[in-house]
Motif scaffolding. Structure first.
Motif, PDB file in Angstrom:
ATOM      1  N   UNK A 146      81.684  31.114  48.820  1.00  0.00           N
ATOM      2  CA  UNK A 146      82.053  31.295  47.418  1.00  0.00           C
ATOM      3  C   UNK A 146      83.365  32.040  47.218  1.00  0.00           C
ATOM      4  N   UNK A 147      83.864  32.691  48.251  1.00  0.00           N
ATOM      5  CA  UNK A 147      85.122  33.436  48.135  1.00  0.00           C
ATOM      6  C   UNK A 147      86.259  32.551  48.642  1.00  0.00           C
ATOM      7  N   UNK A 148      86.805  31.744  47.755  1.00  0.00           N
ATOM      8  CA  UNK A 148      87.743  30.697  48.160  1.00  0.00           C
ATOM      9  C   UNK A 148      88.989  31.239  48.862  1.00  0.00           C
ATOM     10  N   UNK A 151      82.543  25.065  47.816  1.00  0.00           N
ATOM     11  CA  UNK A 151      81.971  26.269  47.212  1.00  0.00           C
ATOM     12  C   UNK A 151      80.455  26.330  47.323  1.00  0.00           C
ATOM     13  N   UNK A 152      79.814  25.223  47.676  1.00  0.00           N
ATOM     14  CA  UNK A 152      78.388  25.282  47.966  1.00  0.00           C
ATOM     15  C   UNK A 152      77.513  24.391  47.125  1.00  0.00           C
ATOM     16  N   UNK A 153      76.213  24.658  47.223  1.00  0.00           N
ATOM     17  CA  UNK A 153      75.208  23.920  46.474  1.00  0.00           C
ATOM     18  C   UNK A 153      75.107  22.470  46.897  1.00  0.00           C
ATOM     19  N   UNK A 154      74.808  21.629  45.927  1.00  0.00           N
ATOM     20  CA  UNK A 154      74.640  20.200  46.185  1.00  0.00           C
ATOM     21  C   UNK A 154      75.914  19.573  46.718  1.00  0.00           C
ATOM     22  N   UNK A 155      77.067  20.142  46.361  1.00  0.00           N
ATOM     23  CA  UNK A 155      78.342  19.627  46.853  1.00  0.00           C
ATOM     24  C   UNK A 155      78.398  19.673  48.379  1.00  0.00           C
ATOM     25  N   UNK A 156      77.800  20.705  48.954  1.00  0.00           N
ATOM     26  CA  UNK A 156      77.818  20.856  50.407  1.00  0.00           C
ATOM     27  C   UNK A 156      77.058  19.732  51.077  1.00  0.00           C
ATOM     28  N   UNK A 157      75.821  19.501  50.638  1.00  0.00           N
ATOM     29  CA  UNK A 157      75.015  18.444  51.260  1.00  0.00           C
ATOM     30  C   UNK A 157      75.639  17.069  51.057  1.00  0.00           C
ATOM     31  N   UNK A 158      76.173  16.817  49.885  1.00  0.00           N
ATOM     32  CA  UNK A 158      76.839  15.546  49.607  1.00  0.00           C
ATOM     33  C   UNK A 158      78.054  15.368  50.515  1.00  0.00           C
TER      34      UNK A 158
END
Length: 120
Positions: A12-14, A36-43
């Motif tokens: 999260x700390x870009x 930055x994480x969340x669903x974006x990471x898995x996708x």
């Protein structure tokens, strides 16, 4: 010529993640993304399978691999059986040596598929 290792950087700390990414590129690795994480990471992982990932343990979801150096975070980070830990603040040499260890482990083990990653 040897293929560069693809390392996904998640946190999260870009500013910190961009600095890590730059240092990994200087070490001849490829960084296919800073997420930055969340669903974006898995996708992103499903569409661009990296060889490995550097994930901040302080990350607000359950994807955790790196940590601050205290005992509680170290014990928490051991759970997913990472190849290495990089404690903050880190030195470039720490980053280099830990990724050399990780790459060695990757070369000795089979690569997970996106199906394997979904079922963890």
């Amino acid at each position: 010529m040897k293929q560069p290792v693809k390392i996904l950087v998640v946190g999260e700390e870009m500013i910190n993640e961009a600095n890590i990414s730059m240092q990994l590129c200087e070490m001849s690795h490829e960084v296919p993304g800073i997420i930055p994480g969340g669903k974006d990471t898995l996708s992103h992982i499903q569409n661009n399978l990296p060889d490995t990932a550097l994930i901040d343990i302080q990350f607000k979801v359950s994807l955790n691999l790196t940590a601050n150096g205290d005992d509680a975070n170290f014990n928490r980070a051991k759970g997913p059986h990472p190849y290495a830990f990089i404690f903050k603040p880190y030195k470039k040499l720490d980053l280099q040596r830990n990724f050399e260890l990780s790459i060695s482990q990757l070369q000795n083990n089979s690569h997970p598929t996106s199906h394997d990653l979904q079922n963890r």
